[in-house]
Design a protein around this motif. Sequence first.
Motif, PDB file in Angstrom:
ATOM      1  N   ASN A  67       0.831  -1.206   0.000  1.00  0.00           N
ATOM      2  CA  ASN A  67       0.000   0.000   0.000  1.00  0.00           C
ATOM      3  C   ASN A  67       0.866   1.257   0.000  1.00  0.00           C
ATOM      4  OD1 ASN A  67      -2.100  -1.783   0.138  1.00  0.00           O
ATOM      5  ND2 ASN A  67      -2.796  -1.158   2.159  1.00  0.00           N
ATOM      6  N   LYS A  68       1.981   1.209   0.735  1.00  0.00           N
ATOM      7  CA  LYS A  68       2.914   2.335   0.763  1.00  0.00           C
ATOM      8  C   LYS A  68       3.408   2.633  -0.647  1.00  0.00           C
ATOM      9  CE  LYS A  68       7.161   1.487   1.771  1.00  0.00           C
ATOM     10  NZ  LYS A  68       8.409   1.137   2.452  1.00  0.00           N
ATOM     11  N   ILE A  69       3.730   1.603  -1.393  1.00  0.00           N
ATOM     12  CA  ILE A  69       4.223   1.779  -2.762  1.00  0.00           C
ATOM     13  C   ILE A  69       3.159   2.452  -3.622  1.00  0.00           C
ATOM     14  CG2 ILE A  69       4.993   0.541  -4.835  1.00  0.00           C
ATOM     15  CD1 ILE A  69       6.317  -1.485  -2.834  1.00  0.00           C
ATOM     16  N   THR A  70       1.910   2.056  -3.443  1.00  0.00           N
ATOM     17  CA  THR A  70       0.798   2.713  -4.158  1.00  0.00           C
ATOM     18  C   THR A  70       0.736   4.193  -3.789  1.00  0.00           C
ATOM     19  OG1 THR A  70      -0.480   0.667  -4.237  1.00  0.00           O
ATOM     20  CG2 THR A  70      -1.715   2.732  -4.470  1.00  0.00           C
ATOM     21  N   ASN A  71       0.832   4.493  -2.504  1.00  0.00           N
ATOM     22  CA  ASN A  71       0.789   5.887  -2.043  1.00  0.00           C
ATOM     23  C   ASN A  71       1.956   6.702  -2.604  1.00  0.00           C
ATOM     24  OD1 ASN A  71      -1.527   5.399  -0.561  1.00  0.00           O
ATOM     25  ND2 ASN A  71      -0.419   4.972   1.319  1.00  0.00           N
ATOM     26  N   GLY A 119      -2.998   4.300   8.369  1.00  0.00           N
ATOM     27  CA  GLY A 119      -3.818   5.432   7.983  1.00  0.00           C
ATOM     28  C   GLY A 119      -3.638   5.772   6.521  1.00  0.00           C
ATOM     29  N   ILE A 120      -4.569   6.523   6.002  1.00  0.00           N
ATOM     30  CA  ILE A 120      -4.557   6.928   4.599  1.00  0.00           C
ATOM     31  C   ILE A 120      -3.266   7.685   4.295  1.00  0.00           C
ATOM     32  CG2 ILE A 120      -5.720   8.339   2.841  1.00  0.00           C
ATOM     33  CD1 ILE A 120      -7.336   5.899   3.624  1.00  0.00           C
ATOM     34  N   GLY A 121      -2.565   7.264   3.264  1.00  0.00           N
ATOM     35  CA  GLY A 121      -1.338   7.930   2.845  1.00  0.00           C
ATOM     36  C   GLY A 121      -0.103   7.471   3.599  1.00  0.00           C
ATOM     37  N   GLY A 122      -0.228   6.439   4.410  1.00  0.00           N
ATOM     38  CA  GLY A 122       0.917   5.949   5.167  1.00  0.00           C
ATOM     39  C   GLY A 122       2.075   5.565   4.254  1.00  0.00           C
ATOM     40  N   GLY A 123       3.292   5.916   4.668  1.00  0.00           N
ATOM     41  CA  GLY A 123       4.489   5.594   3.901  1.00  0.00           C
ATOM     42  C   GLY A 123       5.076   6.769   3.153  1.00  0.00           C
ATOM     43  N   LEU A 124       4.361   7.874   3.095  1.00  0.00           N
ATOM     44  CA  LEU A 124       4.860   9.033   2.351  1.00  0.00           C
ATOM     45  C   LEU A 124       6.107   9.640   2.985  1.00  0.00           C
ATOM     46  CD1 LEU A 124       1.511  10.776   1.363  1.00  0.00           C
ATOM     47  CD2 LEU A 124       2.987   9.321  -0.032  1.00  0.00           C
TER      48      LEU A 124
END
Length: 167
Positions: A67-71, A119-124
Motif C-alpha cells: 500500500n505504501k508503494i501505491t501511495n 492510515g490513509i497515505g501511510g508511507g509518504l
Amino acid sequence: MIKQFAVKMPLVYKLRILQLRLKRTTRNLFVNFANERMVDRFPHVAKRHQSLLRRKLGTSDPMLQENKITNLRIALKSMDGIVLKPGETFSFWHLIRKPTSSKGYIDGLLLSQGEVKTGIGGGLCQLANLLFWLALHTPLEITERHHHFLPFGRKKSSIPSYRREKF
C-alpha cells in the motif's frame, strides 16, 4: 510525553495543532512555492538514489508495504516535472496536499502521536526523506525539516501533520 499530554488533554492538544496549522497557513501566504511543471525531461540525471520499498517491520502486515508503494506512486505524480527556480520554495506537502482516499491514497504505516498506526497515505515519509537526502547533495538551502517523534526502523523520519519540509 506528547502521547501522555494528548491522552490527558485531547481538546488542548487538538487546539494546539489547529493553532500551528493556522500559523503555517498564514505564513505560507508570503512564500513563493514552486508549482510550474516542465513538459520535457531534463537531458541528464544530477543524482540517483535507491530506497528500499519493501521492508520487514516487526509484526506489521506486509500488505501495508504494498500500500505504501501505491501511495508513493500517487505522490510522485503530484511532484513529477516540478521546476524549482531561484527564489522559489519546494515544499513536499504543498505539492501533494492532504492524502485522501478520494485521491486514491490507501492505508499504510504511519506514526501518529508517537505510535505506529495505519492510515490513509501511510508511507509518504519515505519519499519526504528521500527528497531531503537529495536536497542535501545540492547547493539548495534547507529551510525547514522535522522528524517523527519516535524512531521508526533505524532512524527518525517524516513529518507530523502540522509540520513540513521545505528547501
